[in-house]
Write an enzyme that holds these catalytic residues in place. Sequence first.
Site, PDB file in Angstrom:
ATOM      1  CB  SER A  38      -0.967  -0.055   1.189  1.00 52.93           C
ATOM      2  OG  SER A  38      -2.042   0.838   1.002  1.00 52.93           O
ATOM      3  CG  ASP A 153      -4.383  -2.007   0.786  1.00 54.50           C
ATOM      4  OD1 ASP A 153      -3.262  -2.527   0.842  1.00 54.50           O
ATOM      5  OD2 ASP A 153      -4.731  -1.067   1.518  1.00 54.50           O
TER       6      ASP A 153
END
Length: 299
Positions: A38, A153
């Site tokens: 991320s 993610d």
Amino acid sequence: MKIGIALGGGGAKGLSHIGVLKVLQEHGLVPDMVAGTSIGALVGGLYVLRGNIRTVEEYALGFENSSLYPHLVPRPSSTGLISEKRIQVFLHGLFGAARIEDLERPFYCPAVDIRSGREVMFARGSLLQAVRASISVPVIFKPVRLRSSYLVDGGLLNPVPVDVLKRGGCDFTIAVNVITPRPLRPRRRRGNSSGDKLLLARLDDFLSRKLIAGRPGREPNVIESFLSTMEIMQQKLIAARLSNDAPDITIHVETSDFKFFEFYRPAEIIRRGEAAARLQVGAIVRGLRRLRAAGKDGS
């Protein structure tokens, strides 16, 4: 002897990775391999591409003057809250056409196929596409399509990717965790600078107060509930993953007083990473010395 560093996810809190890398670089502790999830993928990818963390810091400090705002303009749709086109333009300005296999040192970042639940670990191909997939927090960003997969993610499965560093042959691994438990009582914020006010009036007013943060004493709204749920789950997942794939050193950065979208506070967040790294530099140096001594002794 190869040193690897794994940078975790956490939204704006992940800007503290810059402070950690700055301190390590100052002490000559430059990682041979970088993995990031991320925001850790964004910071780590830019660090490996540019070769100097000071350059990455310059980009981040620009966020304080609202340079990030145009790329985070909300364009709510059935697939995400943030404009897909604008975030793509932002990432292209950072990474261009760079390819992971052409970087000076190995770089890895995970994403998750939202349909199958399978982890996809990027180690080759477009750096922009890899980072774009790894930062795609569900609901906030549109999933990235890769052939028949829809990627989101990487923190859903691998919030601090130490495992890939070990598989890649690292002898000494450092994990950086920026998701720490929230305080029971919200801390009071100090007055905002003029740069903050510009961004707060436009971005934070919409994202934080109306969609994300809610107000003290009032029930959380849907986005705040979702992000808080993800953060709580990731705290537990990080503890489990770091127990199973234990790094040689874990740097925990205290970020409980920062929120997911507070990118307009880069200097404060970077300093927090610096402070956490300085507490662990001695332990890292001692660990490396022991490892070298063991190698010389053949044990």
